[in-house]
Design an enzyme around this catalytic site. Structure first.
Site, PDB file in Angstrom:
ATOM      1  N   CYS A 116       0.813  -1.227   0.000  1.00 16.57           N
ATOM      2  CA  CYS A 116       0.000   0.000   0.000  1.00 16.57           C
ATOM      3  C   CYS A 116       0.844   1.274   0.000  1.00 16.57           C
ATOM      4  CB  CYS A 116      -0.948   0.009   1.193  1.00 16.57           C
ATOM      5  SG  CYS A 116      -1.970  -1.452   1.281  1.00 16.57           S
ATOM      6  N   HIS A 256      -3.365   7.313   3.305  1.00 13.06           N
ATOM      7  CA  HIS A 256      -3.750   6.016   2.731  1.00 13.06           C
ATOM      8  C   HIS A 256      -5.132   5.640   3.269  1.00 13.06           C
ATOM      9  CE1 HIS A 256      -3.865   2.013   1.354  1.00 13.06           C
ATOM     10  NE2 HIS A 256      -3.588   1.448   2.518  1.00 13.06           N
ATOM     11  N   ASN A 286     -10.065  -0.097   0.426  1.00 13.44           N
ATOM     12  CA  ASN A 286      -8.608   0.022   0.389  1.00 13.44           C
ATOM     13  C   ASN A 286      -8.114  -0.449  -0.985  1.00 13.44           C
ATOM     14  OD1 ASN A 286      -5.856  -0.272   0.693  1.00 13.44           O
ATOM     15  ND2 ASN A 286      -5.966  -1.360   2.638  1.00 13.44           N
TER      16      ASN A 286
HETATM   17  O1  UT7 Z   1      -3.390  -1.207   3.752  1.00 11.74           O
HETATM   18  C1  UT7 Z   1      -2.984  -2.064   4.768  1.00 11.74           C
HETATM   19  C2  UT7 Z   1      -3.969  -3.171   4.851  1.00 11.74           C
HETATM   20  N1  UT7 Z   1      -4.647  -3.497   6.049  1.00 11.74           N
HETATM   21  C3  UT7 Z   1      -5.147  -2.689   6.997  1.00 11.74           C
HETATM   22  O2  UT7 Z   1      -4.973  -1.520   7.070  1.00 11.74           O
HETATM   23  C4  UT7 Z   1      -5.985  -3.368   8.020  1.00 11.74           C
HETATM   24  C5  UT7 Z   1      -5.783  -2.846   9.419  1.00 11.74           C
HETATM   25  N2  UT7 Z   1      -6.735  -3.472  10.331  1.00 11.74           N
HETATM   26  C6  UT7 Z   1      -8.032  -3.117  10.349  1.00 11.74           C
HETATM   27  O3  UT7 Z   1      -8.461  -2.256   9.618  1.00 11.74           O
HETATM   28  C7  UT7 Z   1      -8.919  -3.801  11.374  1.00 11.74           C
HETATM   29  O4  UT7 Z   1      -8.144  -4.559  12.239  1.00 11.74           O
HETATM   30  C8  UT7 Z   1      -9.994  -4.704  10.706  1.00 11.74           C
HETATM   31  C9  UT7 Z   1     -11.031  -3.853  10.012  1.00 11.74           C
HETATM   32  C10 UT7 Z   1      -9.359  -5.665   9.737  1.00 11.74           C
HETATM   33  C11 UT7 Z   1     -10.703  -5.526  11.779  1.00 11.74           C
HETATM   34  O5  UT7 Z   1     -11.265  -4.653  12.762  1.00 11.74           O
HETATM   35  P1  UT7 Z   1     -11.080  -4.980  14.299  1.00 11.74           P
HETATM   36  O6  UT7 Z   1     -11.820  -3.966  15.057  1.00 11.74           O
HETATM   37  O7  UT7 Z   1      -9.596  -5.093  14.559  1.00 11.74           O
HETATM   38  O8  UT7 Z   1     -11.803  -6.363  14.435  1.00 11.74           O
HETATM   39  P2  UT7 Z   1     -11.226  -7.751  14.939  1.00 11.74           P
HETATM   40  O9  UT7 Z   1     -10.241  -8.290  13.977  1.00 11.74           O
HETATM   41  O10 UT7 Z   1     -10.797  -7.575  16.361  1.00 11.74           O
HETATM   42  O11 UT7 Z   1     -12.506  -8.621  14.908  1.00 11.74           O
HETATM   43  C12 UT7 Z   1     -13.573  -8.409  15.819  1.00 11.74           C
HETATM   44  C13 UT7 Z   1     -14.661  -9.399  15.492  1.00 11.74           C
HETATM   45  C14 UT7 Z   1     -14.169 -10.835  15.367  1.00 11.74           C
HETATM   46  O12 UT7 Z   1     -15.143 -11.674  15.933  1.00 11.74           O
HETATM   47  P3  UT7 Z   1     -14.897 -12.360  17.369  1.00 11.74           P
HETATM   48  O13 UT7 Z   1     -13.655 -13.185  17.203  1.00 11.74           O
HETATM   49  O14 UT7 Z   1     -14.707 -11.221  18.315  1.00 11.74           O
HETATM   50  O15 UT7 Z   1     -16.137 -13.138  17.571  1.00 11.74           O
HETATM   51  C15 UT7 Z   1     -14.130 -11.042  13.871  1.00 11.74           C
HETATM   52  O16 UT7 Z   1     -14.328 -12.410  13.516  1.00 11.74           O
HETATM   53  O17 UT7 Z   1     -15.254  -9.060  14.249  1.00 11.74           O
HETATM   54  C16 UT7 Z   1     -15.305 -10.228  13.438  1.00 11.74           C
HETATM   55  N3  UT7 Z   1     -15.203  -9.810  12.021  1.00 11.74           N
HETATM   56  C17 UT7 Z   1     -16.282  -9.525  11.276  1.00 11.74           C
HETATM   57  N4  UT7 Z   1     -17.590  -9.505  11.578  1.00 11.74           N
HETATM   58  C18 UT7 Z   1     -18.438  -9.151  10.596  1.00 11.74           C
HETATM   59  C19 UT7 Z   1     -14.095  -9.671  11.264  1.00 11.74           C
HETATM   60  N5  UT7 Z   1     -14.436  -9.291  10.029  1.00 11.74           N
HETATM   61  C20 UT7 Z   1     -15.793  -9.202  10.017  1.00 11.74           C
HETATM   62  C21 UT7 Z   1     -16.725  -8.846   9.031  1.00 11.74           C
HETATM   63  N6  UT7 Z   1     -18.023  -8.834   9.355  1.00 11.74           N
HETATM   64  N7  UT7 Z   1     -16.348  -8.515   7.773  1.00 11.74           N
END
Ligand code: UT7
Length: 335
Positions: A116, A256, A286
């Site tokens: 990215c 970004h 993204n």
């Molecule tokens: O350009 C560089 C590329 N990447 C990034 O910039 C990504 C950086 N990270 C992020 O943006 C965030 O960490 C995410 C958006 C990927 C995830 O958000 P989060 O607040 O860190 O969520 P999490 O990973 O802690 O997940 C929380 C919950 C989980 O469920 P449990 O285990 O608590 O039951 C996930 O399974 O949310 C669940 N989850 C979803 N639920 C509904 C993860 N993805 C989804 C989804 N829909 N799409």
């Protein structure tokens, strides 16, 4: 010592596929909700290429628009840099394909991979080719078709990414304008946090690699998030420091576009008012190396970037990598 030239952006262009995939569409594909995606990321929809469109197709249109915007012909380009993690093929480079498509017969061409942060890496390379007088006009493109590399059974990643391309032409600009500083960095220790494991020489593509879904993007979102929140502010401040400016001097911020919460943390740290920050991730998700490139083009065409404005570009990505730049905006050769 010979005086270095001033390098700056003299034309921009972008290209987005027509197909819009909304969060409601994603709800039908994977176990997710519009509410979750919007509140956790800020994304409402993304663009998706069809099966006949590859990264070079988007890059070619973005490049042609940037040439037109700068008032240059393709034969005036000396170098084409394509930043991408989704090249058309392993080789030839996407840059060579674009060179042929636009008829830039005098240009050298190569791809650059910094995930990215790729467009910001490309801008830094172009800046130095122009400053030293090695080249006159460099075409830098950030182009991605990430929807082809995400696993539509993995809700942790598939809702985040979209396709698009942005291009900028970097050339000599008058004293006091252009790229005042740039800063790029990497920390390879974090490589495993965001990767496509198969398809390279470590795990060549095979029936087994495909069955194990190793040719798709794998991400530890939480760890990347923590890294991103810190590095966005650090990188922006470093570029400002390199050219003797301070946060208070920023007129416009183009970050970004990965997650609204990451952008909000940068806004807070840099003390920017919301209306001075360009945000399009609600519409595009993204787009990796294309995110900052498309955002500059849109902000410029909307007239949000004024002559003499101090603009900070900042991004981070897989690698891990990061990059930033401070520009003094000069709208040369624009329509
Ligand atoms: O350009 C560089 C590329 N990447 C990034 O910039 C990504 C950086 N990270 C992020 O943006 C965030 O960490 C995410 C958006 C990927 C995830 O958000 P989060 O607040 O860190 O969520 P999490 O990973 O802690 O997940 C929380 C919950 C989980 O469920 P449990 O285990 O608590 O039951 C996930 O399974 O949310 C669940 N989850 C979803 N639920 C509904 C993860 N993805 C989804 C989804 N829909 N799409």
């Amino acid at each position: 010592m010979k005086k270095l030239r001033n390098a700056g952006i003299i034309g921009t262009g972008s290209c987005l596929p027509d197909k819009i995939v909304t969060n409601q569409d994603m709800e039908k594909i994977v176990d997710t909700t519009d509410e979750w995606v919007k509140t956790r990321t800020g994304i409402s929809e993304r663009r998706m290429t069809d099966e006949n469109t590859a990264t070079s197709d988007l890059a070619t249109v973005a490049a042609s628009r940037a040439l037109e915007n700068a008032g240059l012909g393709p034969e005036e380009i000396d170098l084409i840099l394509v930043a991408t993690v989704t090249p058309d093929v392993m080789f030839p480079s996407t840059a060579c394909i674009v060179q042929d498509n636009i008829g830039a017969i005098n240009a050298a061409a190569f791809d650059l991979e910094a995930a990215c942060s790729g467009f910001l890496y490309g801008l830094a390379v172009a800046e130095n080719f122009i400053k030293t007088g090695y080249y006159k006009n460099v075409l830098v493109i950030g182009a991605e078709t990430l929807t082809k590399l995400v696993d539509f059974t993995d809700r942790n990643t598939c809702v985040l990414f979209g396709d698009g391309a942005g291009a900028a032409i970097v050339s000599e600009v008058p004293e006091g304008y252009g790229i005042l500083s740039s800063y790029i960095g990497a920390d390879g220790k974090g490589g495993k946090l965001l990767t496509v494991p198969a398809g390279g020489s470590r795990i060549p593509s095979s029936v087994e690699s495909v069955l194990n879904r190793l040719h798709y993007v794998k991400m530890d979102g939480k760890e990347v998030f923590k890294f991103a929140v810190k590095i966005m502010g650090d990188a922006a401040e470093k570029a400002l420091e390199k050219c003797g400016l301070d946060k208070e001097d920023i007129d416009f911020l183009i970050p970004h576009q990965a997650n609204r919460r990451i952008i909000d943390a940068s806004i807070k740290r840099l003390k920017m008012p919301n209306e001075k920050v360009y945000i399009n991730l609600d519409k595009y998700g993204n787009m990796s190396s294309a995110s900052v490139a498309v955002a500059i083009d849109e902000a410029s065409r909307k007239g949000l970037l004024k002559d003499g404005d101090t603009i900070v570009l900042v991004g981070f990505g897989g690698g891990l990598t990061w990059g930033s730049a401070v520009l003094k905006w000069k709208s040369i050769g624009r329509d």
